[in-house]
Design an enzyme around this catalytic site. Sequence first.
Site, short mmCIF file in Angstrom:
data_model
loop_
_atom_site.label_atom_id
_atom_site.label_comp_id
_atom_site.label_asym_id
_atom_site.label_seq_id
_atom_site.Cartn_x
_atom_site.Cartn_y
_atom_site.Cartn_z
N GLU A 42 0.87 -1.17 0.00
CA GLU A 42 0.00 0.00 0.00
C GLU A 42 0.91 1.22 0.00
O GLU A 42 1.81 1.32 0.85
CB GLU A 42 -0.89 0.00 1.25
CG GLU A 42 -1.83 1.19 1.21
CD GLU A 42 -2.82 1.26 2.36
OE1 GLU A 42 -2.84 0.35 3.20
OE2 GLU A 42 -3.57 2.26 2.38
N ARG A 269 5.47 -12.94 9.56
CA ARG A 269 6.07 -11.64 9.26
C ARG A 269 7.38 -11.50 10.03
O ARG A 269 7.63 -12.18 11.00
CB ARG A 269 5.12 -10.47 9.49
CG ARG A 269 4.64 -10.24 10.89
CD ARG A 269 3.46 -9.25 10.89
NE ARG A 269 3.84 -7.89 10.54
CZ ARG A 269 3.17 -7.14 9.66
NH1 ARG A 269 2.12 -7.61 9.04
NH2 ARG A 269 3.56 -5.92 9.41
N LYS A 279 4.01 1.25 10.10
CA LYS A 279 4.14 2.47 9.31
C LYS A 279 3.62 3.68 10.08
O LYS A 279 4.13 4.78 9.94
CB LYS A 279 3.37 2.33 8.00
CG LYS A 279 4.06 1.39 7.02
CD LYS A 279 3.38 1.49 5.67
CE LYS A 279 3.31 0.13 5.02
NZ LYS A 279 2.38 0.08 3.91
P1 ATP Z 1 0.82 -1.67 7.96
O1 ATP Z 1 2.11 -1.30 8.64
O2 ATP Z 1 -0.03 -0.49 7.68
O3 ATP Z 1 0.13 -2.84 8.58
P2 ATP Z 1 1.88 -3.37 5.97
O4 ATP Z 1 3.20 -3.40 6.63
O5 ATP Z 1 1.02 -4.57 5.96
O6 ATP Z 1 1.10 -2.15 6.48
P3 ATP Z 1 1.67 -3.31 3.08
O7 ATP Z 1 2.09 -2.24 2.19
O8 ATP Z 1 0.24 -3.69 3.08
O9 ATP Z 1 2.16 -2.89 4.50
O10 ATP Z 1 2.56 -4.62 2.83
C1 ATP Z 1 2.87 -5.14 1.57
C2 ATP Z 1 3.25 -6.59 1.70
O11 ATP Z 1 4.34 -6.73 2.57
C3 ATP Z 1 2.12 -7.43 2.27
O12 ATP Z 1 2.01 -8.62 1.51
C4 ATP Z 1 2.54 -7.71 3.68
O13 ATP Z 1 2.07 -8.96 4.08
C5 ATP Z 1 4.07 -7.68 3.56
N1 ATP Z 1 4.67 -7.28 4.83
C6 ATP Z 1 4.42 -6.16 5.54
N2 ATP Z 1 5.11 -6.14 6.69
C7 ATP Z 1 5.83 -7.29 6.73
C8 ATP Z 1 6.75 -7.87 7.66
N3 ATP Z 1 7.07 -7.24 8.81
N4 ATP Z 1 7.29 -9.06 7.36
C9 ATP Z 1 6.99 -9.68 6.21
N5 ATP Z 1 6.14 -9.20 5.28
C10 ATP Z 1 5.55 -8.02 5.53
#
Ligand code: ATP
Length: 564
Positions: A42, A269, A279
């Site tokens: 996003e 994650r 974020k």
């Molecule tokens: P927020 O911090 O708002 O929850 P987000 O970290 O999920 O957002 P996105 O832009 O939706 O951010 O993430 C894009 C992709 O990265 C998604 O497929 C998400 O699952 C993956 N992702 C995000 N954070 C992690 C993490 N800490 N470890 C592994 N993958 C991640």
Amino acid sequence: MKEVNCENVEPKKSLNFIEQIVENDLREGLNDGRIQTRFPPEPNGYLHIGHAKAICMDFGIAEKYNGVCNLRFDDTNPVKEDVEYVDSIQEDIKWLGFQWNKLFYASDYFQQLHDLAIRFIKEGKAYVDEQSAEVIAQQKGTPTQAGVESPYRNRPIEENLQLFDQMTKGLIPDGKMVLRAKIDMGHSNMHFRDPIMYRIITTHPHHRTGTQWKVYPMYDFAHGQSDYFEGVTHSICTLEFEVHRPLYDWYLDQFVSENYRPKQREFNRLNLNYTVMSKRKMLQLVQEGLVAGWDDPRMPTICGLRRRGYTPESIRSFIDKIGYTKVEGTIDVSLLEHSIREDLKPKAARVCAIMDPIKLVITNYEENKKEILFSENNPEDETLGTREMLFGRELYIERADFMENASKDFFRLSPMGREVRLKSAYIVQATGCKKDENGTVVEVYCTYDPNTKSGTEGGNRKVKSTINWVEVDSAIDAEVRLYDRLFSVEDPSSSDEDFRDLLNPDSLKIVENCKVEAWLKDVKPLDHFQFLKIGYFTVDADSSEERLVFNRTVSLKDTWAKKV
Ligand code: ATP
Ligand code: MG
């Protein structure tokens, strides 16, 4: 004797569980052997090291199985999204060493998704609810207790169509109505309790579609459909989406008739200690000036790590080491630090940098004489060659390398007859020092033995210690930024205290007056060096011809290692 099932004998390099799923799907001939993934950020912030884990997975699977991986911006919420993020995300993915096949935006599908929503209404599978978000949330129930049906749940299809049309035209104020899927308010999976499909947003223009749309699809309604429109076969995401998976499938089942379906699969994650990766929290740190920006070298963002001196190889090898599982956990940041040390060790040139300089005068060295000495760039790799170091009567050495009244176990310079080698130069012996009125040493005196020059036979003579030096007239002044962990506690997010009160007060120390070798005069940002005995450093973009600025990437040894 152990029974061996031949079907399970795999080539030895073990596969992660997602690779196992993919190989299984390939064996079963699913989707005619086609593999397609996507990375779906996003655009509401900068990418962080956790995203790198997802990127390595999404792009890695496509690469390994001759598939494609597309980049899709999941841009369904104009309130928080911005082109600044769209640009930085692309830059960071490329820097990590990956290239997407096609670039998509969820906003490309706004019309298709809207058409689909209307189809749901016409089929009696969606309705317009006029209750507030709070009331809807209250009616959700609990996992063990059914929710309450909305009084608007059974309104006629025609009325739903009209109201959704009014929502779409911007005739209804934000928050006054939503479109909900009509599924089951008693479902054991809370996500099935009439989830919201569309909400009204008129306060913020969308970074691509401007003010064209007044209604925007929710994540659950947009994500699986976008995967389907693009032909994604494996929609890989993090574990928190596992409970959404049945809804992901349910939406698809409502309108897909063919065999092909994208399949969502989840992995754990990445959580790292001593940092925050939400974020929202990172944005707070940036907006409140608690760090110097998204690319502050203390941030866990990709651009922050880059500026800190991390290489794409080090990040990828870190991700490789931690692997992918179904179990949530926290990784020690020292493992990330280990990866960059390991990557830079054979690559980075060793140089002398004096952080706390004091002058060393070699009293038996001819005045005004200079000579050129040679020093190896990297003892691990001869092909990296040697460099010239100017030597003369006056040098800078580290203040801590001299002690006037030293104990027996101090092996560096002290006027007690001990011999010390100057790195790649001669053996010297301290003879005395000069002090100011406060008793602080301001100059150290020594004599050298001309028969001990490195590279000659006398250069082989071993003494207990070697110290670094930089010749006074040719030395360059540099600013050195010593970065450390941003937080002083392991898990700033789980504390009762506000995470901003847990920042490490020593996360940045600036050394204004470092002296470095003249050889460093032509460096450029992101060049890497090992400052001998100190750590790995990179050139910061703030450097100018007048002033060099170095960032400490990592110290040579882990200073946070738990004492045993
Ligand atoms: P927020 O911090 O708002 O929850 P987000 O970290 O999920 O957002 P996105 O832009 O939706 O951010 O993430 C894009 C992709 O990265 C998604 O497929 C998400 O699952 C993956 N992702 C995000 N954070 C992690 C993490 N800490 N470890 C592994 N993958 C991640
Ligand atoms: Mg997300």
